[in-house]
Design a protein around this motif. Structure first.
Motif, PDB file in Angstrom:
ATOM      1  N   GLU A 138      53.212  39.492  35.814  1.00  0.00           N
ATOM      2  CA  GLU A 138      53.347  40.303  34.606  1.00  0.00           C
ATOM      3  C   GLU A 138      52.008  40.896  34.189  1.00  0.00           C
ATOM      4  N   ILE A 139      50.942  40.115  34.334  1.00  0.00           N
ATOM      5  CA  ILE A 139      49.608  40.606  33.983  1.00  0.00           C
ATOM      6  C   ILE A 139      49.214  41.765  34.896  1.00  0.00           C
ATOM      7  N   GLY A 140      49.388  41.574  36.202  1.00  0.00           N
ATOM      8  CA  GLY A 140      49.008  42.611  37.159  1.00  0.00           C
ATOM      9  C   GLY A 140      49.772  43.911  36.953  1.00  0.00           C
ATOM     10  N   ALA A 141      51.089  43.794  36.668  1.00  0.00           N
ATOM     11  CA  ALA A 141      51.900  44.985  36.443  1.00  0.00           C
ATOM     12  C   ALA A 141      51.472  45.708  35.171  1.00  0.00           C
ATOM     13  N   ALA A 142      51.202  44.943  34.107  1.00  0.00           N
ATOM     14  CA  ALA A 142      50.836  45.550  32.828  1.00  0.00           C
ATOM     15  C   ALA A 142      49.472  46.226  32.893  1.00  0.00           C
ATOM     16  N   ILE A 143      48.554  45.651  33.655  1.00  0.00           N
ATOM     17  CA  ILE A 143      47.186  46.155  33.682  1.00  0.00           C
ATOM     18  C   ILE A 143      47.037  47.308  34.679  1.00  0.00           C
ATOM     19  N   GLY A 144      48.010  47.442  35.605  1.00  0.00           N
ATOM     20  CA  GLY A 144      47.976  48.534  36.574  1.00  0.00           C
ATOM     21  C   GLY A 144      47.186  48.230  37.825  1.00  0.00           C
ATOM     22  N   ALA A 145      47.242  46.987  38.306  1.00  0.00           N
ATOM     23  CA  ALA A 145      46.467  46.574  39.472  1.00  0.00           C
ATOM     24  C   ALA A 145      47.335  46.557  40.722  1.00  0.00           C
ATOM     25  N   ARG A 146      46.760  46.981  41.823  1.00  0.00           N
ATOM     26  CA  ARG A 146      47.482  46.944  43.100  1.00  0.00           C
ATOM     27  C   ARG A 146      47.562  45.528  43.660  1.00  0.00           C
ATOM     28  N   LEU A 147      46.588  44.698  43.309  1.00  0.00           N
ATOM     29  CA  LEU A 147      46.572  43.300  43.739  1.00  0.00           C
ATOM     30  C   LEU A 147      46.296  42.405  42.537  1.00  0.00           C
ATOM     31  N   CYS A 148      46.912  41.230  42.534  1.00  0.00           N
ATOM     32  CA  CYS A 148      46.557  40.201  41.556  1.00  0.00           C
ATOM     33  C   CYS A 148      46.115  38.963  42.314  1.00  0.00           C
ATOM     34  N   ALA A 149      44.905  38.494  42.023  1.00  0.00           N
ATOM     35  CA  ALA A 149      44.393  37.245  42.591  1.00  0.00           C
ATOM     36  C   ALA A 149      44.356  36.210  41.474  1.00  0.00           C
ATOM     37  N   MET A 150      45.262  35.250  41.548  1.00  0.00           N
ATOM     38  CA  MET A 150      45.367  34.206  40.533  1.00  0.00           C
ATOM     39  C   MET A 150      44.584  32.988  40.988  1.00  0.00           C
ATOM     40  N   LEU A 151      43.472  32.683  40.291  1.00  0.00           N
ATOM     41  CA  LEU A 151      42.679  31.494  40.562  1.00  0.00           C
ATOM     42  C   LEU A 151      43.153  30.427  39.586  1.00  0.00           C
ATOM     43  N   ILE A 152      43.814  29.390  40.075  1.00  0.00           N
ATOM     44  CA  ILE A 152      44.544  28.476  39.211  1.00  0.00           C
ATOM     45  C   ILE A 152      44.342  27.031  39.634  1.00  0.00           C
ATOM     46  N   GLY A 153      44.330  26.135  38.650  1.00  0.00           N
ATOM     47  CA  GLY A 153      44.174  24.714  38.929  1.00  0.00           C
ATOM     48  C   GLY A 153      45.403  24.149  39.622  1.00  0.00           C
ATOM     49  N   GLU A 154      45.179  23.466  40.745  1.00  0.00           N
ATOM     50  CA  GLU A 154      46.291  22.883  41.496  1.00  0.00           C
ATOM     51  C   GLU A 154      46.678  21.528  40.909  1.00  0.00           C
ATOM     52  N   ARG A 155      47.901  21.112  41.230  1.00  0.00           N
ATOM     53  CA  ARG A 155      48.368  19.796  40.774  1.00  0.00           C
ATOM     54  C   ARG A 155      47.427  18.723  41.296  1.00  0.00           C
ATOM     55  N   PRO A 156      46.856  17.896  40.408  1.00  0.00           N
ATOM     56  CA  PRO A 156      45.903  16.874  40.865  1.00  0.00           C
ATOM     57  C   PRO A 156      46.575  15.823  41.739  1.00  0.00           C
ATOM     58  N   GLY A 157      45.823  15.330  42.692  1.00  0.00           N
ATOM     59  CA  GLY A 157      46.274  14.215  43.507  1.00  0.00           C
ATOM     60  C   GLY A 157      45.425  12.991  43.227  1.00  0.00           C
ATOM     61  N   LEU A 158      45.649  11.951  43.994  1.00  0.00           N
ATOM     62  CA  LEU A 158      44.899  10.712  43.793  1.00  0.00           C
ATOM     63  C   LEU A 158      43.621  10.681  44.629  1.00  0.00           C
ATOM     64  N   SER A 159      43.326  11.795  45.297  1.00  0.00           N
ATOM     65  CA  SER A 159      42.037  11.925  45.983  1.00  0.00           C
ATOM     66  C   SER A 159      41.152  12.939  45.288  1.00  0.00           C
ATOM     67  N   VAL A 160      41.753  14.038  44.806  1.00  0.00           N
ATOM     68  CA  VAL A 160      40.995  15.110  44.157  1.00  0.00           C
ATOM     69  C   VAL A 160      41.752  15.562  42.911  1.00  0.00           C
ATOM     70  N   ALA A 161      41.057  15.599  41.778  1.00  0.00           N
ATOM     71  CA  ALA A 161      41.680  16.033  40.529  1.00  0.00           C
ATOM     72  C   ALA A 161      41.237  17.430  40.114  1.00  0.00           C
ATOM     73  N   ASP A 162      40.319  18.039  40.858  1.00  0.00           N
ATOM     74  CA  ASP A 162      39.785  19.347  40.444  1.00  0.00           C
ATOM     75  C   ASP A 162      39.867  20.366  41.569  1.00  0.00           C
ATOM     76  N   SER A 163      41.017  20.412  42.243  1.00  0.00           N
ATOM     77  CA  SER A 163      41.205  21.345  43.346  1.00  0.00           C
ATOM     78  C   SER A 163      41.728  22.678  42.815  1.00  0.00           C
ATOM     79  N   LEU A 164      41.092  23.761  43.261  1.00  0.00           N
ATOM     80  CA  LEU A 164      41.454  25.113  42.835  1.00  0.00           C
ATOM     81  C   LEU A 164      42.272  25.792  43.928  1.00  0.00           C
ATOM     82  N   GLY A 165      43.273  26.562  43.512  1.00  0.00           N
ATOM     83  CA  GLY A 165      44.047  27.358  44.450  1.00  0.00           C
ATOM     84  C   GLY A 165      43.967  28.832  44.090  1.00  0.00           C
ATOM     85  N   VAL A 166      44.207  29.701  45.067  1.00  0.00           N
ATOM     86  CA  VAL A 166      44.248  31.147  44.843  1.00  0.00           C
ATOM     87  C   VAL A 166      45.571  31.678  45.380  1.00  0.00           C
ATOM     88  N   TYR A 167      46.251  32.478  44.556  1.00  0.00           N
ATOM     89  CA  TYR A 167      47.503  33.115  44.961  1.00  0.00           C
ATOM     90  C   TYR A 167      47.315  34.622  44.873  1.00  0.00           C
TER      91      TYR A 167
END
Length: 249
Positions: free
Chosen positions: A157-186
């Protein structure tokens, strides 16, 4: 005499532990795991819970952008409890926030979103953003969007409203019991509401505790973004054929 215990030199699990953070070969004391292993598990569980419930410090994240244009938005989930119980609300933008989004013709918009680990975004999003932008000369990049109580699809919704051809979402991933601060990009081409997960490319496990480095993640993301614009697609139709860099000797 008490039975002898394995030392790191004699324990057959030691070589495997050097290769993975997984909890393997913990042993036991009587009919229970060793106290050290129990306490380590409880600490990891507490860190994961804290990461899920932590609030993103939007002001600190904005300050880390060091003057780069940005705008803050939120989803329709009013607070963290609702966000966790109602994933659908985290995928829709609060209507009042639409007015804050600048319109234009952009090649890409980067969204820094708390997701399920605000800790990950707080620590890693800006360094990864800076490393990626350095690899995208000539790209028309929209002001950065900082999103709270956000799920991945909020970027559509953000990408469509802003008029971007690509949206790169940098978002916090579900924490596990090894790493609680893993980042994902969509990464999504032609973002719009209703996009399926199969229409995105994902880069995961970005962190500084044995995960994907900022440089490696930025190389991969910049390559995918350039290819996405060339081919006009993302998702299962965009294969990651980037030449992997060999580790230094």
């Amino acid at each position: 005499m008490p039975p002898e215990r394995d030392t790191p030199a004699t324990d057959p699990w030691t070589p495997l532990r050097r290769m993975t953070p997984a909890r393997i070969g913990l042993g036991r004391r009587g009919d229970a795991p060793p106290l050290e292993a129990v306490l380590d598990f409880q600490l990891a569980h507490a860190r994961a819970r804290d990461a899920v419930h932590a609030a993103l410090d939007v002001d600190a994240l904005a300050a880390a952008l060091e003057g780069r244009p940005h705008v803050a938005v939120r989803s329709q989930a009013p607070e963290r409890g609702t966000y966790l119980r109602r994933p659908d609300l985290g995928r829709r933008l609060e209507p009042a926030c639409l007015e804050a989004l600048p319109r234009g013709e952009w090649d890409a918009v980067f969204v820094l979103a708390d997701g399920l680990s605000a800790t990950a975004v707080q620590r890693h999003a800006v360094p990864l953003l800076n490393a990626t932008l350095a690899r995208l000369p000539g790209f028309r990049v929209a002001p950065v969007v900082i999103a709270t109580q956000a799920r991945v699809a909020l970027g559509d919704e953000i990408g469509a409203a802003i008029g971007a051809r690509l949206c790169a979402m940098l978002i916090g991933e579900r924490p596990g019991l090894s790493v609680a601060d893993s980042l994902g990009v969509y990464l999504t081409h032609a973002p719009q509401s209703g996009r399926r997960d199969s229409e995105r490319n994902c880069i995961s496990n970005i962190h500084q505790s044995g995960g994907l480095s900022y440089a490696a993640a930025a190389d991969k993301l910049a390559w995918l973004m350039a290819e996405a614009l060339r081919l006009k697609l993302t998702g299962i139709g965009l294969k990651d054929e980037q030449q992997a860099a060999l580790p230094e000797a």
